[in-house]
Design a protein around this motif. Structure first.
Motif, short mmCIF file in Angstrom:
data_model
loop_
_atom_site.label_atom_id
_atom_site.label_comp_id
_atom_site.label_asym_id
_atom_site.label_seq_id
_atom_site.Cartn_x
_atom_site.Cartn_y
_atom_site.Cartn_z
N ILE A 80 0.84 -1.20 0.00
CA ILE A 80 0.00 0.00 0.00
C ILE A 80 0.88 1.25 0.00
N VAL A 81 1.90 1.23 0.88
CA VAL A 81 2.77 2.39 0.99
C VAL A 81 3.55 2.59 -0.31
N MET A 82 4.02 1.47 -0.87
CA MET A 82 4.76 1.54 -2.13
C MET A 82 3.89 2.18 -3.21
N TYR A 83 2.60 1.84 -3.19
CA TYR A 83 1.72 2.31 -4.26
C TYR A 83 1.55 3.82 -4.21
N LYS A 138 10.25 -1.03 7.95
CA LYS A 138 10.69 -1.16 6.55
C LYS A 138 9.52 -0.84 5.61
N ALA A 139 8.32 -1.26 6.04
CA ALA A 139 7.13 -1.02 5.20
C ALA A 139 6.81 0.47 5.10
N VAL A 140 6.90 1.20 6.23
CA VAL A 140 6.50 2.62 6.19
C VAL A 140 7.66 3.54 5.84
N GLN A 141 8.84 2.96 5.60
CA GLN A 141 10.03 3.78 5.34
C GLN A 141 9.86 4.80 4.21
N GLN A 176 16.83 -2.10 -1.49
CA GLN A 176 15.42 -1.73 -1.30
C GLN A 176 14.96 -0.90 -2.49
N SER A 177 14.07 -1.44 -3.27
CA SER A 177 13.65 -0.69 -4.46
C SER A 177 12.54 0.27 -4.05
N LEU A 178 12.52 1.43 -4.64
CA LEU A 178 11.46 2.40 -4.34
C LEU A 178 10.70 2.69 -5.61
N VAL A 235 10.91 8.33 -5.47
CA VAL A 235 12.25 8.80 -5.80
C VAL A 235 12.24 10.31 -6.00
N HIS A 236 11.13 10.82 -6.52
CA HIS A 236 11.10 12.26 -6.81
C HIS A 236 10.53 13.09 -5.67
#
Length: 1314
Positions: free
Chosen positions: A466-469, A501-504, A560-562, A567-568
């Protein structure tokens, strides 16, 4: 004239009015009415006057009325009138309709019907009159002439409705006609007519017109036919969805012709809302819906479910009364669907019979996708379903830090899939619907925080996705996340690490959230609980890794891929990097304080520093200085003092309690890795910069210290550490505990120094001598510890201690070492095994890069290549013949390593299998890689399999006494895991199957474990190729041959199909294996029968379909009968076999019970089908005959055999035998005889239904059945007296037990003869 009529109508009596109306000609009145109405004058008053002057008591008046009615209807239909006038006229006609006599009502109704059928209606306004006419007709009691016969008013109405519904309806009047019926009192049969007609019109109407029609149908359904209405709507939209999907996936050009996707979804959404609204008003409709979908589930869960019906069910969850019921229905459908899928995937036999179809899981995800078209009524249900699936089927309770599954591995797969589906539903819903995001996030975080004791990895994964999205979107929900931070110090360490790690990514976006976290972590640093302090260290290390300081190296090694959106996020990156530096140095300050805390906390720090450096190279100086100052506390600076380290300082003594204070070995390990990394990556980049020289001296300082420690460690003897053979290592004394701790520290330091010296050696001879000296020191200590532990008869602590070598070093060391054979090599292989075991259990390994899956994979490939080369080039037999050593030989260790690696790769690196197999191919050269890319996994696997097959053949060709069963077992395990990679349709797979079969046929070994694993391999291959029933039959004949018959006088001829079955392995090993396979076959057959039954019960709903529908089932029926026939011969053999008492007898009785239950199910299926298909097939008759002649009688004799055996058990023991032994024997007898009543009941049920089927099919199926007499009994007086007398004597004397046994055998024998 109109004035005259009105003035006459105003008088009290209507006589004059009647007379005047009779004087008028036929057309005058109608013309007058027409003109008045068209001009818009008061037609209502005129009409009332005419009705007043045309009473129905006179024939003339009635006829006049009739004409007026016809005229008015035409007028209204013509569309020439104003709306108000038309409404007024229709209203008056309605009021007066019930005065008409029956025959005229019939005529009027017929006029309407013919107008509808001919399509001559213009605007349909006059249709409002029809329900009144039909209602009036129903109240007429007298008989009316209708057609050729005479009917009552009620029957006339029924005929008229029937005629109306069987005719053609114009598309534009369908809604009006349907709506009209709600005002007519209808019987259930008439409602059915109307509903069927309306449903049949769906396909002819425009999509936009369907929702109002559905609405009218739902209103109508309150009169009855609820089931038909729901079934019709669901069936229509399911078919439409299917067609729509096919067109979308098919030709693009078709889009012009069909409905646009959005429009279809909006229409479906409206209809779902209509249905839900109707259910709120009429709960009966809801019950009908749930019942309809439940019935469809019984045979096959996919029969009735479609994306539309699932969306409908999810919307119904908003009604409190149906919520639990519906969610439960969906939950069971999902799991049933996954179980079916698992059954299908595991059996080639079923795949050939059952076509592949879509699954409930894909349908639910389709609903999520469709819900984007403002289906807000579905989202709440989706979220609830998602959480229910995740809660019910997530990983189960934790034991010793490992997640264990309470269910056996087979049922685990559907549960895992269901849990994953729940997570997917939530993630996709989260992506589409903004309004529900907050709730999903809140619920996930609540579960993470409140369920500390149960495993929540699946929720953390979902949170991470979810956070990644959308990290930016989640800023609005940041309060929820910061709330969760408050509980960090109470959560288990693993949860904290994964949560942070999830909310990073959020921390990078939101400064306030980051500050909040730092406050929480600082508090935790000084908490009372050790776990809280460890959590704080873990949190700080994570922050250090992810907040870059300006000038740090590019994070090419970052694991760790973002996502792009993250990234921006850092817009002012220069400012951020400077701010980050202050921030990171502040954290470093906090972490330095940890170095005075417990060993566990320090350990975490040392393990985390390397990763921090790799991500944030600018912190190198700070980190290395911290480590150096820490090391100096325990380092002896004088160059000639031995030993070089102050071990005493590492140990803390508090009264009697002795514990480790400083994990010195891990500190050195951390320094060594950081130093190596610094030399390889940072120093080459600094060659041109002078000002760094001072710092370089700083690193040289560390180098010198390590160098000095190495030299002095080599010179030191064990006595210098006070750890020689005479030292006390017992765990009961404080000195012993202290010595143990010191010994492990010294061994750890040796390992670290070995790796350090290897990394700087550049293969010089002197360095290798140093390495071997260090290893000798390690070896001596480890031998002493093992020896002492062996004496103490405790588990060696050595086993549990993790090696400090990094995985990369192990792979390099193995490659370098495998040119010689010695202790060092055995040690290296052992460490490699330890690393792989760690990977299998936890998914990562200890040491640097241990969390980076790509690096681990690379090292795995290198290690596997070396182990494979070593095992194949120096077989165990060659190695062992040289000299007998303690423990396993190196080759055997290599094989064990390979076995673990193959299973770990399949568990964690499924997508990379192709790459893994390519890495093993030693012949690969760089140039060939391009052509190699198209070599399939199956071909590469087959190549590897051949190597292990050769090794197994060599083993089997040796003598029985030289047979190494451990190696054979490992080889079969390796072959089993490799065979899973073969494509079942490939020639390589068939080759593997025939090879395994050949091995089983030609080799006889008495090793039960080897036999079991080989047979398991044979079965697992066989079921993926075809059904194993013939194989089972052959094996049962072999078992019968080896174990002999239950009747000792019968000589059994030995069939030698499989040499692997011998006297030693036949029972229980092979016997239990074949029985469990037979059970699986019965389960498949049972599943097929249930499926057929489900189809039949659905076809009986539409009677006309049933005649054609029985034909497609014939191949399935034939296959079922064939399977059961062959299984029958299999049980026929086993039931005659003299099986040893115990699990074999127990399982056989249970499986026989299942066999009869399945046969009964088949008989009941034919009871259902019998009428429509006209009798039962011939092969079914044969099956029944076979069961009567070959199984049932033998079952009864087998039961007698088991009972006799148990009796002899009771009486063979002397009276003086210990009571405990007698008790266990009795318990076993009870356990074995427990399934007997169940079996007898199953047989009798089977016979009962056979009798029913015989009556129904007019075929005497019972002629082959000899009805059982085992339950008949009579009391034989003489024998009873004898036994009672015996018991009397028994109390006085002790030695009559054997006699007693003899007496007792008599009735048993008689019983057998029956």
């Amino acid at each position: 004239m109109d004035q005259k009529i009105l003035s006459l109508a105003a008088e009290k009596t209507a006589d004059k009015l009647q007379e005047f109306l009779q004087t008028l000609r036929e057309g005058d009145l109608t013309n007058l009415l027409q003109n008045q109405a068209v001009k818009g004058k008061v037609a209502g008053a005129l009409l009332r006057a005419i009705f007043k002057g045309s009473p129905c008591s006179e024939e003339a008046g009635t006829l006049r009325r009739r004409k007026i009615y016809t005229c008015c209807i035409q007028l209204v239909e013509s569309g020439d009138l104003q709306k108000e006038i038309a409404s007024e006229i229709i209203g008056l006609l309605m009021l007066e309709a019930h005065h008409f006599p029956g025959p005229l009502l019939v005529e009027l109704a017929n006029e309407f019907i013919s107008a509808v059928r001919e399509g001559s209606l213009v605007n349909g306004k006059s249709l409002e009159l029809l329900p009144i006419i039909l209602t009036a007709l129903a109240t007429k009691k007298e008989n009316l002439a209708y057609g050729k016969g005479v009917l009552s008013g009620e029957e006339c109405k029924k005929q008229l409705i029937n005629t109306l519904c069987s005719g053609r309806w114009d598309q534009q009047y369908v809604i009006q006609l349907t709506s009209m019926f709600k005002d007519v009192p209808l019987t259930a049969e008439e409602v059915e007519f109307v509903v069927e007609k309306a449903l049949s019109m769906f396909s002819k109407m425009n999509l936009q017109e369907i929702p109002p029609l559905v609405y009218q149908l739902l209103v109508l359904s309150s009169k009855g036919s609820r089931k038909s209405v729901l079934e019709g709507i669901i069936a229509f939209f399911s078919a439409l969805d299917k067609q729509h999907n096919e067109e979308q996936s098919g030709d693009e050009l078709l889009d012009v012709v069909t409905v646009p996707s959005g429009e279809l979804r909006h229409v479906e959404g409206t209809i779902i809302l209509h249905i839900v609204f109707a259910i709120k008003l009429d709960y009966e409709l809801g019950r009908e819906l749930v019942k309809h979908l439940k019935v469809g589930q019984q045979g096959d869960s996919n029969n009735n479910l479609s994306p539309f019906s699932i969306a409908l069910l999810l919307s119904v969850t908003r009604i409190q009364r149906f919520q639990d019921q519906v969610l439960d229905l969906l939950k069971t459908s999902v799991v049933k669907s996954f179980k079916d899928l698992q059954l299908l995937q595991g059996s080639k036999f079923l795949q050939n019979l059952v076509p592949h179809r879509s699954y409930v899981s894909t349908m639910i995800l389709e609903v999520v996708k469709n819900s984007v078209h403002s289906w807000d009524h579905v989202t709440q249900g989706l979220v609830e379903l998602g959480f229910i699936l995740m809660d019910s089927y997530g990983p189960k309770k934790v034991l010793d830090g490992k997640t264990i599954e309470t269910s056996p591995s087979l049922s685990r797969m559907p549960n895992q899939h269901a849990c994953k589906l729940g997570a997917n539903i939530l993630l996709e819903t989260f992506k589409i619907h903004e309004m529900i995001r907050q709730e999903i996030l809140e619920q996930v975080l609540n579960r993470v925080v409140t369920r500390a004791s149960s495993p929540i990895s699946h929720f953390l994964d979902l949170l991470s996705n979810i956070v990644m999205y959308a990290p930016l979107v989640l800023q609005s929900c940041s309060s929820k996340v910061t709330e969760a931070f408050d509980y960090l110090s109470f959560l288990p360490l693993q949860t904290v690490q994964r949560l942070l790690k999830a909310v990073q990514p959020l921390l990078k976006v939101s400064m306030s959230m980051r500050d909040c976290l730092i406050l929480v972590l600082r508090k935790a640093m000084f908490a009372n609980q050790l776990d809280a302090r460890k959590s704080a260290v873990a949190g700080f290390l994570l922050l250090l890794k992810n907040f870059k300081v300006l000038g740090s190296l590019s994070s090419s090694q970052c694991s760790q891929s973002l996502s792009v959106s993250q990234v921006h996020v850092d817009v002012h990156s220069h400012y951020n990097s400077v701010a980050n530096e202050t921030f990171c140095l502040e954290i470093m300050d906090s972490l330095r304080r940890c170095l005075s805390q417990q060993a566990d906390v320090r350990l975490m720090l040392y393990e985390g520093f390397y990763d921090v450096l790799r991500r944030n190279s600018q912190l190198a100086n700070s980190v290395m200085q911290t480590l150096l100052s820490q090391l100096k506390q325990f380092y002896e600076p004088k160059p000639d003092l031995l030993p070089p380290l102050k071990l005493e300082a590492c140990i803390l003594t508090q009264g009697d309690k002795i514990s480790l204070q400083e994990p010195l070995d891990y500190l050195l390990c951390c320094i060594q890795h950081c130093l190596a990394w610094y030399k390889n990556t940072v120093i080459p980049l600094q060659q041109g910069e002078e000002e760094e020289e001072e710092e370089e001296a700083f690193y040289e300082d560390l180098d010198d210290i390590l160098e000095s420690i190495t030299n002095r460690m080599i010179k030191s003897e064990l006595e210098d550490f006070e750890l020689d053979k005479s030292a006390d290592f017992s765990q009961s004394t404080s000195i012993g505990i202290k010595n143990n701790i010191c010994a492990f520290l010294v061994m750890g330091v040796c390992e670290v120094l070995i790796e350090y010296n290897f990394s700087i050696s550049s293969f010089s001879k002197n360095r290798f001598e140093d390495i071997l000296s260090l290893f000798m020191c390690y070896k001596k200590l480890s031998d002493i510890l093992n020896e002492k532990a062996g004496k103490a008869k405790t588990k060696t602590a050595n086993k549990t201690n993790d090696s400090l070598l990094s995985m990369k070093f192990v792979s390099s060391l193995l490659t370098a070492l495998f040119r010689s054979s010695n202790e060092f090599m055995r040690y290296a292989v052992n460490v490699a095994l330890q690393k792989v075991q760690q990977l299998k259990e936890t998914g990562h390994v200890s040491g640097p890069d241990g969390q980076n899956p790509d690096k681990i994979f690379q090292n795995l490939c290198d290690i596997t290549r070396v182990l494979l080369w070593r095992y194949t080039s120096i077989p165990t037999s060659v190695e062992e013949s040289g000299k007998k050593e303690k423990g396993k030989s190196i080759s055997l260790l290599c094989l064990e390593g390979l076995q673990k690696i193959f299973s770990a790769v399949q568990q964690f690196y499924q997508p990379k299998i192709q790459q893994f197999l390519r890495a093993l191919d030693v012949t690969d050269k760089e140039g060939e890689e391009r052509e190699d890319a198209d070599v399939s996994v199956t071909q590469r696997t087959a190549f590897q399999i051949r190597q292990f097959q050769r090794s197994l053949l060599n083993l089997l060709s040796s003598q029985e006494e030289d047979f190494n069963s451990k190696e054979a077992l490992l080889l079969v395990t390796v072959l089993t895991s490799l065979s899973k990679l073969l494509e079942p349709s490939s020639p390589q797979f068939v080759q593997m199957l025939s090879w395994t079969s050949k091995i089983c046929k030609e080799n006889s070994r008495e090793d039960a474990l080897f036999c079991k694993s080989l047979m398991n391999l044979l079965f697992s291959l066989h079921v993926s190729y075809k059904s194993p029933v013939i194989l089972l039959r052959d094996l049962s004949q072999d078992i019968h041959g080896h174990l002999g018959d239950i009747d000792q006088d019968v000589e059994v001829e030995k069939t030698n199909h499989f040499a692997i079955v011998n006297l030693r392995t036949a029972a229980p090993t092979v016997c239990l294996l074949v029985l469990s396979q037979a059970e699986k076959v019965l389960e498949e057959v049972d599943w097929l029968i249930t499926k057929l039954k489900g189809q039949v019960s659905q076809e009986t709903l539409s009677e006309e379909a049933s005649s054609q529908a029985t034909l497609p089932n014939q191949p399935v029926e034939k296959a079922i009968i064939m399977q059961l026939g062959t299984l029958l011969t299999f049980f026929h053999e086993l039931v005659q076999t003299a099986l040893p008492s115990g699990s074999c007898v127990d399982t056989l009785l249970k499986d026989l019970c299942k066999m009869y239950t399945t046969l009964t199910a088949l008989v009941r299926y034919y009871l259902q089908v019998c009428q429509s298909s006209g009798g039962i097939p011939k092969n079914m008759e044969k099956l029944v005959k076979l069961s009567g002649s070959h199984l049932t009688p033998l079952c009864y004799s087998f039961i007698s055999y088991v009972q006799n055996k148990s009796k002899s058990l009771n009486y063979t023991g002397e009276k003086k035998e210990k009571p405990a032994a007698v008790a266990t024997a009795m318990a076993r007898v009870l356990r074995e005889t427990k399934p007997i009543p169940n079996l007898i009941f199953a047989i009798e049920q089977y016979e009962k239904f056979l009798i029913h089927l015989s009556k129904k099919s007019k075929v005497n199926l019972m002629q082959h059945m000899k009805l059982s007499t085992s339950r008949d009994f009579k009391i034989k007086g003489n024998i009873l007296d004898m036994v009672l007398r015996e018991d009397g004597e028994d109390e006085n004397e002790e030695g009559t037990a054997s006699e007693h046994g003899g007496q007792n055998k008599e009735p048993a024998k008689k019983k057998r003869k029956k």
